[in-house]
Write a protein that holds these residues in place. Sequence first.
Motif, PDB file in Angstrom:
ATOM      1  N   GLU A  69       0.795  -1.222   0.000  1.00  0.00           N
ATOM      2  CA  GLU A  69       0.000   0.000   0.000  1.00  0.00           C
ATOM      3  C   GLU A  69       0.832   1.278   0.000  1.00  0.00           C
ATOM      4  O   GLU A  69       0.317   2.361   0.273  1.00  0.00           O
ATOM      5  N   ILE A  70       2.101   1.185  -0.373  1.00  0.00           N
ATOM      6  CA  ILE A  70       2.920   2.393  -0.502  1.00  0.00           C
ATOM      7  C   ILE A  70       2.395   3.310  -1.607  1.00  0.00           C
ATOM      8  O   ILE A  70       2.521   4.525  -1.522  1.00  0.00           O
ATOM      9  N   ASN A  71       1.781   2.727  -2.643  1.00  0.00           N
ATOM     10  CA  ASN A  71       1.293   3.560  -3.744  1.00  0.00           C
ATOM     11  C   ASN A  71       0.217   4.540  -3.291  1.00  0.00           C
ATOM     12  O   ASN A  71       0.099   5.633  -3.842  1.00  0.00           O
ATOM     13  N   TYR A  72      -0.578   4.162  -2.273  1.00  0.00           N
ATOM     14  CA  TYR A  72      -1.539   5.110  -1.722  1.00  0.00           C
ATOM     15  C   TYR A  72      -0.819   6.349  -1.210  1.00  0.00           C
ATOM     16  O   TYR A  72      -1.283   7.476  -1.384  1.00  0.00           O
ATOM     17  N   CYS A  73       0.305   6.135  -0.557  1.00  0.00           N
ATOM     18  CA  CYS A  73       1.067   7.249   0.018  1.00  0.00           C
ATOM     19  C   CYS A  73       1.544   8.202  -1.072  1.00  0.00           C
ATOM     20  O   CYS A  73       1.578   9.411  -0.870  1.00  0.00           O
ATOM     21  N   CYS A  74       1.890   7.661  -2.235  1.00  0.00           N
ATOM     22  CA  CYS A  74       2.248   8.508  -3.376  1.00  0.00           C
ATOM     23  C   CYS A  74       1.023   9.258  -3.890  1.00  0.00           C
ATOM     24  O   CYS A  74       1.089  10.452  -4.163  1.00  0.00           O
ATOM     25  N   ALA A  91      -0.462   4.318  -8.287  1.00  0.00           N
ATOM     26  CA  ALA A  91       0.995   4.263  -8.390  1.00  0.00           C
ATOM     27  C   ALA A  91       1.482   5.463  -9.194  1.00  0.00           C
ATOM     28  O   ALA A  91       0.896   5.820 -10.223  1.00  0.00           O
ATOM     29  N   ALA A  92       2.552   6.069  -8.721  1.00  0.00           N
ATOM     30  CA  ALA A  92       3.120   7.233  -9.396  1.00  0.00           C
ATOM     31  C   ALA A  92       3.717   6.825 -10.740  1.00  0.00           C
ATOM     32  O   ALA A  92       4.275   5.735 -10.882  1.00  0.00           O
TER      33      ALA A  92
END
Length: 178
Positions: A109-114, A145-146
């Motif tokens: 879920e790192i893509n949410y943070c982007c 995703a960025a």
Amino acid sequence: MKTRERRQGVVLVHTGEGKGKSSSAFGMVFRAAGWGMKVCVIQFIKGQWQTGEQKAAERFDNIEWHALGDGFTWDTKNPEQDIKTSREIWEFGKQKILSGEFDLVLLDEINYCCGYGWIGGREIADFIQNEKPAWLHLVLTGRNAAAEVIEAAHTVTEMTRVKHAFESGIKAEQGVEF
């Protein structure tokens, strides 16, 4: 199993509006663990919510699991805290990736943070391209995703929602969503 010297680490991104991004990544976690690889799972959003995949991972001695974050932050009341927490988890994740201890790292879920602008896509892409060990497999999940992360990845899958049980009033079910 290939030695690290002979392995080409693959960067995979699972993104999109459909279900299955994390589930697919957890399949890779268990596949790698089954081959004896050392795996690290870092969850950016889930917080202390107990999941079946985390319970299953406890049965393996080669999976290290970190459910971090402040919970489901799209309902945030404190965006400054979410930024701070996300940045801290990102720094923790980079340490784990650079430690040399793991063969596969999942940044769940790192893509949410982007997508929320808490961590820059360029920053993540630069880390992938310039610092990630060449032999390490890295999986990044979450919606939005960025573009820079997509460009830096070797494999990108966009999950497309056709239909979801939630639309019929069915809430998250144990064993399916968690």
